[in-house]
Design an enzyme around this catalytic site. Structure first.
Site, mmCIF file in Angstrom:
data_model
loop_
_atom_site.group_PDB
_atom_site.id
_atom_site.type_symbol
_atom_site.label_atom_id
_atom_site.label_comp_id
_atom_site.label_asym_id
_atom_site.label_seq_id
_atom_site.Cartn_x
_atom_site.Cartn_y
_atom_site.Cartn_z
ATOM 1 N N SER A 170 72.093 27.731 71.738
ATOM 2 C CA SER A 170 71.611 26.599 70.937
ATOM 3 C C SER A 170 71.927 26.895 69.473
ATOM 4 O O SER A 170 71.412 27.866 68.901
ATOM 5 C CB SER A 170 70.106 26.436 71.116
ATOM 6 O OG SER A 170 69.608 25.638 70.055
ATOM 7 N N GLY A 210 68.624 30.152 71.830
ATOM 8 C CA GLY A 210 68.882 30.009 70.395
ATOM 9 C C GLY A 210 68.600 31.297 69.659
ATOM 10 O O GLY A 210 69.506 32.055 69.314
ATOM 11 N N SER A 211 67.297 31.575 69.449
ATOM 12 C CA SER A 211 66.945 32.757 68.654
ATOM 13 C C SER A 211 67.411 34.053 69.323
ATOM 14 O O SER A 211 67.772 35.003 68.627
ATOM 15 C CB SER A 211 65.438 32.786 68.391
ATOM 16 O OG SER A 211 64.710 32.631 69.585
ATOM 17 N N MET A 218 67.476 16.092 66.610
ATOM 18 C CA MET A 218 66.057 15.740 66.405
ATOM 19 C C MET A 218 65.939 14.680 65.315
ATOM 20 O O MET A 218 66.679 14.728 64.329
ATOM 21 C CB MET A 218 65.275 16.976 65.980
ATOM 22 C CG MET A 218 65.418 18.145 66.944
ATOM 23 S SD MET A 218 64.343 19.502 66.446
ATOM 24 C CE MET A 218 64.844 20.771 67.622
ATOM 25 N N ASP A 278 65.457 25.461 78.743
ATOM 26 C CA ASP A 278 65.561 25.494 77.281
ATOM 27 C C ASP A 278 64.223 25.868 76.653
ATOM 28 O O ASP A 278 63.237 25.143 76.804
ATOM 29 C CB ASP A 278 66.001 24.094 76.811
ATOM 30 C CG ASP A 278 66.254 24.000 75.320
ATOM 31 O OD1 ASP A 278 66.170 25.026 74.625
ATOM 32 O OD2 ASP A 278 66.557 22.881 74.859
ATOM 33 N N GLY A 279 64.230 26.993 75.949
ATOM 34 C CA GLY A 279 63.048 27.399 75.198
ATOM 35 C C GLY A 279 62.518 28.759 75.622
ATOM 36 O O GLY A 279 62.171 28.946 76.795
ATOM 37 N N GLY A 282 61.180 20.894 69.526
ATOM 38 C CA GLY A 282 61.068 20.692 68.080
ATOM 39 C C GLY A 282 61.490 21.897 67.261
ATOM 40 O O GLY A 282 62.001 21.744 66.168
ATOM 41 N N PHE A 283 61.320 23.074 67.827
ATOM 42 C CA PHE A 283 61.592 24.288 67.047
ATOM 43 C C PHE A 283 62.154 25.396 67.931
ATOM 44 O O PHE A 283 61.815 25.478 69.110
ATOM 45 C CB PHE A 283 60.292 24.802 66.399
ATOM 46 C CG PHE A 283 59.630 23.753 65.544
ATOM 47 C CD1 PHE A 283 60.033 23.544 64.234
ATOM 48 C CD2 PHE A 283 58.622 22.947 66.080
ATOM 49 C CE1 PHE A 283 59.443 22.549 63.466
ATOM 50 C CE2 PHE A 283 58.023 21.955 65.320
ATOM 51 C CZ PHE A 283 58.440 21.756 63.993
ATOM 52 N N MET A 325 62.261 21.764 79.870
ATOM 53 C CA MET A 325 61.807 22.361 78.607
ATOM 54 C C MET A 325 60.749 23.408 78.924
ATOM 55 O O MET A 325 59.725 23.106 79.544
ATOM 56 C CB MET A 325 61.207 21.305 77.679
ATOM 57 C CG MET A 325 62.194 20.366 77.025
ATOM 58 S SD MET A 325 63.594 21.145 76.182
ATOM 59 C CE MET A 325 62.779 22.143 74.937
ATOM 60 N N MET A 360 66.656 14.678 71.216
ATOM 61 C CA MET A 360 65.187 14.624 71.095
ATOM 62 C C MET A 360 64.895 13.523 70.082
ATOM 63 O O MET A 360 64.430 13.782 68.958
ATOM 64 C CB MET A 360 64.664 15.988 70.615
ATOM 65 C CG MET A 360 64.689 17.036 71.705
ATOM 66 S SD MET A 360 64.571 18.715 71.051
ATOM 67 C CE MET A 360 66.295 19.009 70.700
ATOM 68 N N HIS A 386 75.028 24.300 73.177
ATOM 69 C CA HIS A 386 73.892 23.392 73.226
ATOM 70 C C HIS A 386 73.597 22.892 71.808
ATOM 71 O O HIS A 386 73.380 23.692 70.883
ATOM 72 C CB HIS A 386 72.684 24.134 73.798
ATOM 73 C CG HIS A 386 71.471 23.308 74.009
ATOM 74 N ND1 HIS A 386 71.293 22.511 75.125
ATOM 75 C CD2 HIS A 386 70.349 23.153 73.261
ATOM 76 C CE1 HIS A 386 70.109 21.911 75.058
ATOM 77 N NE2 HIS A 386 69.522 22.281 73.922
ATOM 78 N N GLY A 394 62.545 29.591 68.595
ATOM 79 C CA GLY A 394 61.722 30.774 68.413
ATOM 80 C C GLY A 394 60.315 30.713 68.985
ATOM 81 O O GLY A 394 59.465 31.527 68.626
ATOM 82 N N ASP A 451 71.188 20.563 69.509
ATOM 83 C CA ASP A 451 69.865 19.913 69.470
ATOM 84 C C ASP A 451 69.822 18.838 68.399
ATOM 85 O O ASP A 451 69.996 19.129 67.218
ATOM 86 C CB ASP A 451 68.787 20.964 69.185
ATOM 87 C CG ASP A 451 68.569 21.887 70.364
ATOM 88 O OD1 ASP A 451 68.260 21.388 71.454
ATOM 89 O OD2 ASP A 451 68.724 23.114 70.190
ATOM 90 N N HIS A 501 71.552 17.586 73.365
ATOM 91 C CA HIS A 501 70.158 17.396 73.789
ATOM 92 C C HIS A 501 69.499 16.463 72.780
ATOM 93 O O HIS A 501 69.181 16.866 71.664
ATOM 94 C CB HIS A 501 69.492 18.782 73.835
ATOM 95 C CG HIS A 501 68.025 18.768 74.106
ATOM 96 N ND1 HIS A 501 67.230 19.883 73.924
ATOM 97 C CD2 HIS A 501 67.188 17.791 74.560
ATOM 98 C CE1 HIS A 501 65.977 19.585 74.231
ATOM 99 N NE2 HIS A 501 65.926 18.329 74.613
HETATM 100 C C1 DX5 Z 1 63.813 23.304 70.976
HETATM 101 C C2 DX5 Z 1 65.288 23.190 71.293
HETATM 102 C C3 DX5 Z 1 65.876 24.446 71.781
HETATM 103 C C4 DX5 Z 1 65.772 25.615 70.835
HETATM 104 C C5 DX5 Z 1 65.524 26.818 71.688
HETATM 105 O O1 DX5 Z 1 63.277 22.044 70.815
HETATM 106 O O2 DX5 Z 1 65.522 22.180 72.250
HETATM 107 O O3 DX5 Z 1 67.219 24.248 72.226
HETATM 108 O O4 DX5 Z 1 66.884 25.844 70.041
HETATM 109 O O5 DX5 Z 1 65.280 27.897 70.865
HETATM 110 P P1 DX5 Z 1 64.850 29.320 71.434
HETATM 111 O O6 DX5 Z 1 65.928 29.763 72.367
HETATM 112 O O7 DX5 Z 1 64.762 30.150 70.187
HETATM 113 O O8 DX5 Z 1 63.530 29.137 72.107
HETATM 114 ZN ZN ZN Z 2 67.538 22.022 73.227
#
Ligand code: DX5
Ligand code: ZN
Length: 234
Positions: A7, A196-197, A36, A174-175, A141-142, A136, A67, A32, A144, A34, A65
């Site tokens: 991500s 992502g993180s 938003m 995801d997440g 939304g975020f 999910m 959102m 991926h 980490g 995101d 994705h």
């Molecule tokens: C959150 C996103 C994710 C996010 C995942 O709303 O949809 O794709 O980047 O981040 P990590 O992998 O850090 O949980």
């Molecule tokens: Zn995502």
């Protein structure tokens, strides 16, 4: 096939192409993206112009994705920007069937996403239409955030439904996908891992992507074989 979908939300946007390529060099086969809108989720990210720039520098499929509220209004622009997969939230779509068909009509693979509080069975009618279901495992939304463990049962249930109805959608998560959660996610039946993180909070995204994939592939060998023990199936 297990695929890693970094991500870019956690990447350094000033070096987006370089960071994405590093993750791909580490074995990632999907990116991926995101999107938003500050309404459906309490955060803002990027729009079609940034996606179009990214499209020019990578060749792997872009997994978009959404959102956002009113996704139908933006699907044509993201398709035009060059994304390959588009997923929409069940919670954001009043006419989900129509939206999934709209995505396909623009030449993209349709996916549907469910939040942690949304039951799998809300997707019963649309499962034959989708290329992937995105579970999910955090509230969107975020980046980490911590993995919500109850998501594992949803992954298992989806795998069971897919088998019993002879469907072919892929299961994406995801997440909170990290080295310490990945084995259980894979054992539950997920195939596409968004991270992502875990990838970009590391100074070397190539190395972190490669290690995540290694952990995921090792976990495949210990996967649950008997899905009949999963409660709540059809
Ligand atoms: C959150 C996103 C994710 C996010 C995942 O709303 O949809 O794709 O980047 O981040 P990590 O992998 O850090 O949980
Ligand atoms: Zn995502």
């Amino acid at each position: 096939m297990i695929e890693l979908a970094p991500s870019i939300l956690s990447a350094d946007f000033a070096r987006l192409g370089e960071q994405a390529q590093a993750a791909i060099d580490g074995g990632a086969t999907v990116l991926h993206v995101d999107i938003m809108d500050g309404h459906f989720v309490p955060n803002l990210t990027i729009g079609p112009p940034v996606v179009a720039s990214l499209r020019k520098v990578v060749t792997v499929p872009l997994d978009c994705h959404l959102m956002i509220e009113r996704p139908d209004d933006f699907i044509p622009a993201f398709a035009e920007a060059g994304v390959n997969w588009i997923s929409v939230h069940q919670e954001a779509c009043v006419h989900l069937d129509r939206t999934l068909r709209l995505i396909a009509s623009h030449g993209c693979k349709p996916g549907v996403v469910i939040n942690p509080a949304t039951p799998v069975h809300t997707l019963d009618e649309v499962l034959p239409l989708v290329h992937h279901v995105l579970v999910m495992s955090v509230n969107p939304g975020f980046g980490g955030q911590s993995f919500i463990r109850a998501s594992l049962e949803k992954i298992k249930l989806l795998a069971k439904i897919r088998e019993s109805r002879r469907l072919s959608f892929r299961i994406e998560v995801d997440g909170g996908v990290h080295h310490d959660t990945i084995a259980n996610i894979i054992r539950a039946g997920a195939e596409i891992l968004v991270a992502g993180s875990a990838i970009f909070d590391n100074a070397n995204p190539r190395e972190s992507a490669s290690r995540l994939l290694e952990t995921a592939r090792a976990a495949v060998k210990t996967r649950v074989q008997d899905l009949s023990s999963v409660a709540g199936g059809p």
